[in-house]
Design a protein around this motif. Structure first.
Motif, short mmCIF file in Angstrom:
data_model
loop_
_atom_site.label_atom_id
_atom_site.label_comp_id
_atom_site.label_asym_id
_atom_site.label_seq_id
_atom_site.Cartn_x
_atom_site.Cartn_y
_atom_site.Cartn_z
N GLU A 68 0.81 -1.20 0.00
CA GLU A 68 0.00 0.00 0.00
C GLU A 68 0.85 1.27 0.00
O GLU A 68 0.42 2.32 -0.47
N GLY A 69 2.10 1.17 0.50
CA GLY A 69 2.97 2.34 0.51
C GLY A 69 3.24 2.88 -0.89
O GLY A 69 3.43 4.08 -1.08
N SER A 70 3.27 2.00 -1.90
CA SER A 70 3.47 2.46 -3.28
C SER A 70 2.32 3.35 -3.72
O SER A 70 2.52 4.37 -4.39
N LEU A 71 1.10 2.98 -3.35
CA LEU A 71 -0.05 3.81 -3.67
C LEU A 71 0.01 5.13 -2.92
O LEU A 71 -0.27 6.19 -3.50
N SER A 72 0.42 5.09 -1.66
CA SER A 72 0.54 6.33 -0.88
C SER A 72 1.55 7.28 -1.50
O SER A 72 1.34 8.49 -1.54
N ARG A 73 2.66 6.71 -2.01
CA ARG A 73 3.66 7.55 -2.68
C ARG A 73 3.08 8.20 -3.92
O ARG A 73 3.33 9.37 -4.20
N ASN A 74 2.30 7.44 -4.69
CA ASN A 74 1.67 8.01 -5.88
C ASN A 74 0.74 9.15 -5.52
O ASN A 74 0.74 10.20 -6.18
N ILE A 75 -0.09 8.95 -4.50
CA ILE A 75 -1.02 10.00 -4.09
C ILE A 75 -0.25 11.22 -3.60
O ILE A 75 -0.60 12.37 -3.92
N HIS A 76 0.83 10.99 -2.84
CA HIS A 76 1.65 12.11 -2.36
C HIS A 76 2.25 12.88 -3.54
O HIS A 76 2.23 14.12 -3.56
N GLU A 77 2.76 12.15 -4.53
CA GLU A 77 3.35 12.80 -5.71
C GLU A 77 2.31 13.59 -6.48
O GLU A 77 2.56 14.71 -6.93
N LEU A 78 1.11 13.03 -6.63
CA LEU A 78 0.05 13.73 -7.35
C LEU A 78 -0.36 15.00 -6.62
O LEU A 78 -0.55 16.06 -7.24
N ARG A 79 -0.50 14.91 -5.32
CA ARG A 79 -0.89 16.11 -4.56
C ARG A 79 0.16 17.20 -4.69
O ARG A 79 -0.16 18.38 -4.80
N ARG A 80 1.43 16.80 -4.68
CA ARG A 80 2.49 17.79 -4.85
C ARG A 80 2.44 18.41 -6.23
O ARG A 80 2.60 19.62 -6.39
N ALA A 81 2.21 17.60 -7.27
CA ALA A 81 2.15 18.11 -8.64
C ALA A 81 0.95 19.02 -8.86
O ALA A 81 1.01 20.00 -9.61
N LEU A 82 -0.17 18.69 -8.20
CA LEU A 82 -1.39 19.47 -8.36
C LEU A 82 -1.46 20.66 -7.41
O LEU A 82 -2.36 21.49 -7.53
N GLY A 83 -0.52 20.74 -6.46
CA GLY A 83 -0.58 21.79 -5.45
C GLY A 83 -1.72 21.56 -4.47
O GLY A 83 -2.34 22.51 -4.00
N ASP A 84 -2.00 20.30 -4.18
CA ASP A 84 -3.13 19.94 -3.34
C ASP A 84 -2.69 19.79 -1.88
O ASP A 84 -1.51 19.57 -1.59
N ASP A 85 -3.63 19.87 -0.98
CA ASP A 85 -3.38 19.74 0.46
C ASP A 85 -4.29 18.65 0.99
O ASP A 85 -5.52 18.74 0.87
N SER A 86 -3.72 17.63 1.61
CA SER A 86 -4.52 16.51 2.09
C SER A 86 -5.50 16.92 3.18
O SER A 86 -6.55 16.30 3.34
N SER A 87 -5.17 17.98 3.95
CA SER A 87 -6.06 18.43 5.01
C SER A 87 -7.25 19.22 4.48
O SER A 87 -8.32 19.24 5.08
N GLN A 88 -7.06 19.92 3.34
CA GLN A 88 -8.13 20.66 2.69
C GLN A 88 -8.05 20.38 1.18
O GLN A 88 -7.67 21.24 0.39
N PRO A 89 -8.43 19.18 0.78
CA PRO A 89 -8.21 18.76 -0.61
C PRO A 89 -9.09 19.50 -1.62
O PRO A 89 -10.29 19.68 -1.40
N ARG A 90 -8.47 19.93 -2.69
CA ARG A 90 -9.19 20.50 -3.82
C ARG A 90 -9.38 19.47 -4.92
O ARG A 90 -10.27 19.60 -5.76
N TYR A 91 -8.50 18.46 -4.92
CA TYR A 91 -8.53 17.47 -6.00
C TYR A 91 -8.71 16.04 -5.48
O TYR A 91 -9.63 15.34 -5.90
N ILE A 92 -7.83 15.61 -4.59
CA ILE A 92 -7.85 14.21 -4.15
C ILE A 92 -8.16 14.14 -2.66
O ILE A 92 -7.41 14.66 -1.83
N GLU A 93 -9.27 13.51 -2.35
CA GLU A 93 -9.71 13.36 -0.97
C GLU A 93 -9.41 11.93 -0.50
O GLU A 93 -9.69 10.96 -1.21
N THR A 94 -8.84 11.80 0.69
CA THR A 94 -8.63 10.49 1.30
C THR A 94 -9.90 10.07 2.03
O THR A 94 -10.43 10.82 2.85
#
Length: 752
Positions: A68-94
């Protein structure tokens, strides 16, 4: 029902080409790894719905065993590329314990492949077209940047752009047109032809330039002056570097572009100015000056205007450092101490008010640096008889020694993400730059030179360090990769992966999708003269040289599933060695060249198998899982990756070692993140591997460990995904692939 189409998804300000697997923003390609892009496509295609973790893992890594860590890395990379914030997501919500949901509004458009007719995904009376010809050139424009070639758009395309039919305004930089079906067919057909021609032309030029271009070296000298240039610091946006220099007599503060150009002096006092420190917004610089008779802290605008003194004490005040919120400055001072060497750490408001003393030790405490979250302060202290790097809470509590070394350690600087601290140390005889984890563990030496390398400071993206060194006879400003002595061998817009040294060390085989699918290439060890030796419409990967250098085993899915193949080193006489539909991959030659170890899927799990070099006499070695086999130089042992008794998304993979016949398996690593891809050193004393780093394994770095499980050492430390370490035959270098420059390229670094 419409035939299968070419889908474009717009979610402001991004455009995703699902078929071409290209993400753009404002007409520029956003670089993300292929797996991260696959993840994004799946999330966007299911916009508004929860996509279960297991479904993502099974789709994105259909042929692989990952956790599952591989998926977490992908989500982290996408959020960084999109300028997203996991606490206040504009694109990807956990969605806790379930998966992820794409929450941004998505506009979908479909380009139909069978008739060159373009329609929106939802039926409409008139077709809506995102300006496809502009999008079709996005890859070309990116190629132009990478290859530094000047290309002009085809005249017909330029003319077509200049004559819109019915403009309906602009949305996120993409003009929307209403076109008749006949004109749509003509437009899309012309665009497709011109875009393809332009792409192929630029790609050929980029390839030719890359073949003749020299390799990129990580170390770069920025200043060249007989004076002393010192204490460099990067601006928060990464565009400028401030430093102090006495090139005009007394010490003054200078600012230059990050490449060393456009030098400008920004202070001009009668006496000395030193120790510049940027404010978090990059608008101001704090500094130390003795212009008023003793050393005090000043603050000025970044261009040198509005210089204001903010401390006023008979003692000496030094080393200002801004808090992350820009409201406070930490500094060191010998005020209120009878012994002039007895400095302590203080904080104050930016205007000098609100003074708070944080340390009160009879020895030297100095050089404070705030952590990026503002909760801790790193500093140096001589309270243990020599200089050590300490860390404390921002209120001065919990003061802890991180380095605990009899040599001198000094000048700590936090990485932007707070996970690492760079510092200089004399522990290896002379002062060099080191990087350690923020808790003092996993030490890595960055520089290795007889001269003094001191005063490191991070680039905002965490990939480079700027420092001062006297390797040229006097102190000058240099930058280097966080990983130190690093050379980039390839420079392609495609992904270059999985390098493997030839037995004589003169060549490196690797795979690349620069021609479409991943195919096998061979280049000289310095990166010159790459030659494609497989040319199939399938993916050919994982090249492995035979010990005599005459043959290469590799993996290919040309028969609809992964199998191990063999060919001569020039690409001739390709033949399949395995035939087992669930899949075979990761070939590794025995040192005597008689056998090949490989991974095979059995009962839903990868197991290590062994076969003769001609594909005969297949024997299973592991029974509880295993992949990534690597032979010890004496042929008596095999290192491999495994999770244990069964594949479990919650358990990280570790490095194991077993006897060559499969007996006496033992776990070598025991890390909280996955450790995979082992590769033995030529003398058999060490094993190189890659491991996830961070709470979610959001970066992957390279490590080495003794073959008996001791003496773990960090080899790379950049915020990147590094993988597939391959040791040179003399053991002095490793080749590996990394996405640190946006896409995967082949790099080489010294390991001695």
């Amino acid at each position: 029902m419409h035939p299968t189409g070419h889908h474009l998804y717009e979610f402001e300000p991004f455009l995703l080409d699902a078929s071409g697997r290209i993400l753009t923003r404002g007409g520029k390609t956003v670089h993300v790894t292929p797996k991260a892009l696959e993840t994004l496509v799946m999330l966007v295609e299911n916009s508004g719905q929860v996509v279960e973790k297991e479904r993502l893992l099974n789709k994105v890594w259909a042929d692989s065993f990952v956790e599952e860590g591989s998926l977490s890395r992908n989500i982290h990379e996408l959020r960084r590329a999109l300028g997203d914030d996991s606490s206040q997501p504009r694109y990807i919500e956990t969605v806790p314990k379930r998966g992820y949901r794409f929450v941004a509004a998505v506009r979908e458009t479909e380009v139909l492949n069978d008739s060159n007719h373009l329609e929106p995904a939802e039926a409409a009376s008139t077709a809506t077209i995102i300006e496809k010809h502009t999008f079709a050139r996005i890859v070309t424009e990116e190629e132009e940047e990478e290859s530094k070639a000047t290309q002009q758009a085809p005249a017909a395309v330029s003319e077509f752009k200049a004559k819109p039919l019915l403009s309906s305004g602009s949305k996120s930089g993409w003009r929307m047109w209403k076109l008749s079906p006949a004109l749509l067919c003509t437009a899309v057909a012309l665009v497709g032809l011109f875009a393809l021609a332009a792409y192929l032309k630029v790609l050929r030029n980029a390839n030719e330039e890359a073949r003749s271009a020299p390799a990129t070296i990580s170390l770069q000298r920025l200043t060249n002056n007989p004076a002393i240039d010192e204490t460099p610091v990067w601006s928060p946006d990464g565009l400028k570097i401030a430093f102090a220099s006495n090139r005009d007599g007394k010490g003054k503060i200078y600012v230059m572009d990050a490449d060393g150009s456009n030098l400008k002096r920004v202070t001009n006092s009668v006496l000395d100015d030193k120790e510049p420190a940027w404010s978090p917004d990059g608008n101001r610089i704090a500094l130390t000056s003795n212009r008023d008779g003793n050393w005090e802290i000043y603050v000025m605008n970044a261009d040198g205007t509005n210089q204001v003194r903010v401390t006023r004490d008979v003692g000496e005040d030094h080393a200002p450092a801004w808090s992350p919120d820009g409201k406070k400055i930490a500094f060191c001072s010998n005020r209120n101490n009878s012994y002039s060497y007895n400095f302590d750490i203080y904080t104050m408001n930016v205007d000098g008010s609100g003074l708070v003393r944080l340390t009160d030790d009879p020895e030297y405490d100095a050089e404070p640096q705030w952590s990026p979250d503002g909760k801790r302060i790193a500093f140096i202290s001589a309270r243990d008889g020599n200089f050590e790097v300490y860390v404390m809470d921002a209120d001065g509590s919990n003061q802890t020694n991180l380095t605990n070394n009899p040599a001198g350690d000094e000048a700590p600087k936090w990485s932007r993400d707070g996970s690492q601290i760079a510092f200089c140390s004399s522990r290896d005889g002379n002062k060099e730059i080191y990087v350690m984890d923020a808790n003092g563990s996993i030490l890595k030496r960055v520089t290795n030179n007889p001269a003094m390398d001191v005063r490191p400071a991070w680039s905002p993206d965490g990939t480079r360090l700027v420092f001062q060194t006297d390797r040229d006879g006097n102190f000058e400003i240099y930058t280097t990769s966080v990983d130190g002595d690093l050379t980039r061998l390839t420079n392609e817009p495609a992904d270059d992966l999985l390098p493997a040294w030839s037995p004589d060390g003169t060549r490196i085989a690797f795979s690349s999708n620069r021609a479409g699918k991943q195919n096998i290439f061979i280049m000289k060890a310095d990166g010159r003269q790459p030659v494609e030796i497989t040319r199939t419409s399938a993916d050919d990967t994982e090249p492995a040289w035979s010990p005599d250098g005459k043959q290469i085993a590799f993996t290919s899915n040309r028969d609809s599933h992964k199998e191990v193949y063999l060919m001569n080193a020039d690409g001739s006489h390709q033949k399949r060695l395995t035939d087992y539909p669930p899949g075979n991959w990761q070939p590794a030659w025995s040192p005597d060249g008689r056998r090949i170890a490989f991974a095979r899927v059995k009962a839903g799990r990868a197991e290590i198998h062994l076969m003769n070099a001609d594909g005969g006499n297949v024997v299973q070695l592991t029974t509880s899982g295993g992949f990534h086999p690597s032979w010890s130089p004496d042929g008596k042992r095999i290192a491999y990756s495994n999770v244990g008794q069964k594949v479990n998304w919650g358990n990280p993979f570790q490095i194991f070692v077993m006897n060559a016949e499969g007996s006496h398996a033992s776990m070598l690593t025991n890390d909280p993140e996955s450790s995979v891809e082992p590769n033995w050193s030529p003398d058999g004393t060490k094993i190189f591997f890659r491991r996830g780093v961070g709470k979610l394994g959001e970066k992957i770095n390279l490590f080495e460990i003794g073959s008996h499980g001791k003496n773990l050492r960090t080899l790379t430390a950049a915020p990147a995904l590094d993988g597939s370490p391959s040791v040179s035959p003399d053991g002095s270098k490793i080749a590996f692939h990394s996405n640190r420059d946006g896409n995967y390229e082949i790099y080489v670094m010294n390991v001695r």
